[in-house]
Design a protein around this motif. Structure first.
Motif, PDB file in Angstrom:
ATOM      1  N   ARG A  99       0.837  -1.186   0.000  1.00  0.00           N
ATOM      2  CA  ARG A  99       0.000   0.000   0.000  1.00  0.00           C
ATOM      3  C   ARG A  99       0.882   1.249   0.000  1.00  0.00           C
ATOM      4  N   ILE A 100       0.381   2.294  -0.650  1.00  0.00           N
ATOM      5  CA  ILE A 100       1.095   3.571  -0.695  1.00  0.00           C
ATOM      6  C   ILE A 100       0.095   4.668  -0.359  1.00  0.00           C
ATOM      7  N   SER A 101       0.462   5.521   0.588  1.00  0.00           N
ATOM      8  CA  SER A 101      -0.423   6.621   0.973  1.00  0.00           C
ATOM      9  C   SER A 101       0.368   7.915   1.072  1.00  0.00           C
ATOM     10  N   ILE A 102      -0.349   9.017   0.924  1.00  0.00           N
ATOM     11  CA  ILE A 102       0.228  10.345   1.095  1.00  0.00           C
ATOM     12  C   ILE A 102      -0.463  11.013   2.269  1.00  0.00           C
ATOM     13  N   ILE A 103       0.319  11.710   3.097  1.00  0.00           N
ATOM     14  CA  ILE A 103      -0.251  12.444   4.223  1.00  0.00           C
ATOM     15  C   ILE A 103       0.441  13.794   4.308  1.00  0.00           C
ATOM     16  N   SER A 104      -0.325  14.820   4.660  1.00  0.00           N
ATOM     17  CA  SER A 104       0.285  16.147   4.705  1.00  0.00           C
ATOM     18  C   SER A 104      -0.505  17.121   5.561  1.00  0.00           C
ATOM     19  N   ASN A 105       0.227  17.832   6.411  1.00  0.00           N
ATOM     20  CA  ASN A 105      -0.285  19.069   7.010  1.00  0.00           C
ATOM     21  C   ASN A 105       0.056  20.116   5.966  1.00  0.00           C
ATOM     22  N   THR A 106      -0.863  20.329   5.045  1.00  0.00           N
ATOM     23  CA  THR A 106      -0.562  20.987   3.774  1.00  0.00           C
ATOM     24  C   THR A 106      -0.318  22.487   3.926  1.00  0.00           C
ATOM     25  N   PRO A 107       0.827  22.986   3.426  1.00  0.00           N
ATOM     26  CA  PRO A 107       1.050  24.435   3.419  1.00  0.00           C
ATOM     27  C   PRO A 107      -0.063  25.122   2.629  1.00  0.00           C
ATOM     28  N   TYR A 108      -0.728  26.084   3.264  1.00  0.00           N
ATOM     29  CA  TYR A 108      -1.935  26.656   2.664  1.00  0.00           C
ATOM     30  C   TYR A 108      -1.706  27.275   1.291  1.00  0.00           C
ATOM     31  N   TYR A 109      -0.487  27.782   1.049  1.00  0.00           N
ATOM     32  CA  TYR A 109      -0.259  28.533  -0.185  1.00  0.00           C
ATOM     33  C   TYR A 109      -0.063  27.641  -1.412  1.00  0.00           C
ATOM     34  N   ILE A 110       0.120  26.329  -1.204  1.00  0.00           N
ATOM     35  CA  ILE A 110       0.247  25.421  -2.348  1.00  0.00           C
ATOM     36  C   ILE A 110      -0.702  24.221  -2.226  1.00  0.00           C
ATOM     37  N   THR A 111      -1.787  24.392  -1.494  1.00  0.00           N
ATOM     38  CA  THR A 111      -2.722  23.282  -1.278  1.00  0.00           C
ATOM     39  C   THR A 111      -3.225  22.693  -2.584  1.00  0.00           C
ATOM     40  N   SER A 112      -3.742  23.533  -3.476  1.00  0.00           N
ATOM     41  CA  SER A 112      -4.307  23.029  -4.739  1.00  0.00           C
ATOM     42  C   SER A 112      -3.257  22.322  -5.575  1.00  0.00           C
ATOM     43  N   GLU A 113      -2.047  22.911  -5.638  1.00  0.00           N
ATOM     44  CA  GLU A 113      -0.982  22.304  -6.438  1.00  0.00           C
ATOM     45  C   GLU A 113      -0.614  20.918  -5.924  1.00  0.00           C
ATOM     46  N   ILE A 114      -0.544  20.771  -4.598  1.00  0.00           N
ATOM     47  CA  ILE A 114      -0.213  19.466  -4.014  1.00  0.00           C
ATOM     48  C   ILE A 114      -1.309  18.450  -4.310  1.00  0.00           C
ATOM     49  N   ILE A 115      -2.559  18.870  -4.189  1.00  0.00           N
ATOM     50  CA  ILE A 115      -3.666  17.939  -4.436  1.00  0.00           C
ATOM     51  C   ILE A 115      -3.710  17.525  -5.904  1.00  0.00           C
ATOM     52  N   PHE A 116      -3.565  18.475  -6.822  1.00  0.00           N
ATOM     53  CA  PHE A 116      -3.558  18.118  -8.247  1.00  0.00           C
ATOM     54  C   PHE A 116      -2.378  17.197  -8.571  1.00  0.00           C
ATOM     55  N   LYS A 117      -1.234  17.434  -7.936  1.00  0.00           N
ATOM     56  CA  LYS A 117      -0.051  16.584  -8.147  1.00  0.00           C
ATOM     57  C   LYS A 117      -0.328  15.155  -7.661  1.00  0.00           C
ATOM     58  N   THR A 118      -1.048  15.049  -6.553  1.00  0.00           N
ATOM     59  CA  THR A 118      -1.429  13.742  -6.018  1.00  0.00           C
ATOM     60  C   THR A 118      -2.402  13.027  -6.947  1.00  0.00           C
ATOM     61  N   LEU A 119      -3.353  13.772  -7.482  1.00  0.00           N
ATOM     62  CA  LEU A 119      -4.356  13.166  -8.368  1.00  0.00           C
ATOM     63  C   LEU A 119      -3.715  12.540  -9.608  1.00  0.00           C
ATOM     64  N   LYS A 120      -2.613  13.125 -10.057  1.00  0.00           N
ATOM     65  CA  LYS A 120      -1.943  12.616 -11.262  1.00  0.00           C
ATOM     66  C   LYS A 120      -1.371  11.212 -11.062  1.00  0.00           C
ATOM     67  N   ILE A 121      -1.107  10.839  -9.808  1.00  0.00           N
ATOM     68  CA  ILE A 121      -0.599   9.485  -9.543  1.00  0.00           C
ATOM     69  C   ILE A 121      -1.627   8.635  -8.788  1.00  0.00           C
ATOM     70  N   SER A 122      -2.880   9.030  -8.880  1.00  0.00           N
ATOM     71  CA  SER A 122      -3.927   8.366  -8.091  1.00  0.00           C
ATOM     72  C   SER A 122      -4.054   6.872  -8.402  1.00  0.00           C
ATOM     73  N   GLN A 123      -3.670   6.469  -9.619  1.00  0.00           N
ATOM     74  CA  GLN A 123      -3.795   5.055  -9.985  1.00  0.00           C
ATOM     75  C   GLN A 123      -2.719   4.200  -9.305  1.00  0.00           C
ATOM     76  N   LYS A 124      -1.728   4.852  -8.709  1.00  0.00           N
ATOM     77  CA  LYS A 124      -0.621   4.111  -8.104  1.00  0.00           C
ATOM     78  C   LYS A 124      -0.629   4.173  -6.578  1.00  0.00           C
ATOM     79  N   ILE A 125      -1.551   4.952  -6.017  1.00  0.00           N
ATOM     80  CA  ILE A 125      -1.609   5.053  -4.555  1.00  0.00           C
ATOM     81  C   ILE A 125      -3.008   4.704  -4.056  1.00  0.00           C
ATOM     82  N   ASN A 126      -3.087   4.425  -2.775  1.00  0.00           N
ATOM     83  CA  ASN A 126      -4.350   3.964  -2.200  1.00  0.00           C
ATOM     84  C   ASN A 126      -5.153   5.058  -1.515  1.00  0.00           C
ATOM     85  N   LYS A 127      -4.424   5.930  -0.818  1.00  0.00           N
ATOM     86  CA  LYS A 127      -5.151   6.895   0.009  1.00  0.00           C
ATOM     87  C   LYS A 127      -4.314   8.149   0.214  1.00  0.00           C
TER      88      LYS A 127
END
Length: 266
Positions: A99-127
Motif C-alpha cells: 500500500r502507498i499513501s500520502i499524508i500532509s499538514n498541507t502548506p496553505y499557499y500550495i494546497t491546490s498544487e499538491i492535491i492536483f499533483k497527487t491526483l496525477k498518480i492516483s492510480q498508483k496510490i491507495n489513500k
C-alpha cells in the motif's frame, strides 16, 4: 527550537491525541509506504515511522533537516529536503509495498498544487490524508449546487471517494493560525477513469469550464469550442440546460459533456 516560517505557511501540530487521530485515518497495514509532505519538526513523522515500514518525508525548509534527524532516529525514514512541487512522485513509489499513501499538514499557499499533483498518480496510490484550511476542505468536498463547488471539487470526486473527516481548531497549532483547519481523506478509485479517454484532458476541460463561474455553461463551453451553435447542440444532446452555471453540473454530467465534445471532434 527553530521558529515557524510564514513564507512556508508553517503551523506545527503539538497535540499528541490529534496526531494519533489523524494517522488512524490511514489504512493501518504496516507494510506500507507513506509519503509525508511538509513534516516540519516531525510530530506526525515520528508516529508514522513507529507504525509503518517506510516513510519518505519531503521538507522544503533546510533548517528543519537537523531537527528531524535528531527527533526521529528511526532508520525507516528517508528525508528529502526539496520543494515538493519539484519532486517526481513516480520515482518515490516502490512496487515492493502493498500500500502507498500520502499524508500532509498541507502548506496553505500550495494546497491546490499538491492535491492536483497527487491526483496525477492516483492510480498508483491507495489513500491521501490532507490537513487543509477548513474553508478549502468545504470547497473540495462540496457537491453540485453548493456555493463552494468548483473544478477542484470535481477533480477530487472524479478520482476518489472523498470524506470530510473532522475540523481541527486553530488553537491546536503553534503558532496559532487565523482560521480553523480540517482533515479530509481521499480513497482512490478507478471507476471514473475508464469513462473518459483521457483523464488529464478531462480535468483540464473541467477547469476551463469553471474559468468564469458567473457565466452559463453555454458561454463557458463556447469559449472552448469557439462555436456557440455547436455548444448548444452538445448540451442539448446530453440534456443539460444551457442556462445552468458550472456549479450546477454534477460529476456525471461533466463526464458526459466531455465525452460528447470529444465525439464532436472526431
Amino acid at each position: 527550537m527553530e521558529p515557524a516560517k510564514k513564507k512556508f505557511g508553517q503551523n506545527f501540530i503539538t497535540d499528541k491525541n490529534l496526531i494519533k487521530k489523524i494517522i488512524n485515518i490511514l489504512d493501518q497495514e504496516p507494510d506500507h509506504l507513506i509519503i509525508e509532505i511538509g513534516p516540519g519538526r516531525g510530530a506526525l513523522t515520528l508516529e508514522l515511522c513507529n507504525r509503518f515500514k517506510k516513510v519518505v518525508a519531503i521538507e522544503i525548509d533546510s533548517d528543519m533537516e537537523m531537527i528531524l534527524k535528531s527527533n526521529i532516529p528511526n532508520n525507516n525514514l528517508d528525508l528529502i529536503i526539496n520543494d515538493v512541487l519539484k519532486i517526481n512522485f513516480e520515482n518515490l513509489i516502490k512496487d515492493k509495498y502493498n500500500r502507498i499513501s500520502i499524508i500532509s499538514n498541507t502548506p496553505y499557499y500550495i494546497t491546490s498544487e499538491i492535491i492536483f499533483k497527487t491526483l496525477k498518480i492516483s492510480q498508483k496510490i491507495n489513500k491521501a490524508v490532507f490537513m487543509v484550511q477548513k474553508e478549502v476542505a468545504e470547497r473540495i468536498c462540496a457537491k453540485a449546487n453548493e456555493k463552494n463547488y468548483n473544478n477542484l471539487s470535481v477533480a477530487c470526486q472524479f478520482y476518489s471517494n472523498l470524506k470530510y473527516e473532522f475540523t481541527v481548531k486553530k488553537n491546536l497549532f503553534t503558532p496559532i493560525p487565523k482560521v480553523d483547519s480540517a482533515i479530509i481523506s481521499m480513497s482512490f478509485i478507478q471507476d471514473n477513469i475508464g469513462k473518459v479517454n483521457d483523464d488529464i484532458k478531462f480535468v483540464s476541460f473541467v477547469r476551463k469550464l469553471f474559468n468564469n463561474k458567473r457565466k452559463t455553461i453555454l458561454n463557458n463551453l463556447t469559449n472552448i469550442t469557439n462555436n456557440k451553435q455547436k455548444s448548444l447542440k452538445v448540451l442539448d444532446e446530453i440534456k443539460i440546460d444551457s442556462n445552468k452555471r458550472p456549479e450546477n453540473i454534477s460529476l456525471n454530467e461533466f463526464i458526459n459533456l466531455f465525452n460528447e465534445v470529444q465525439n464532436e471532434k472526431n
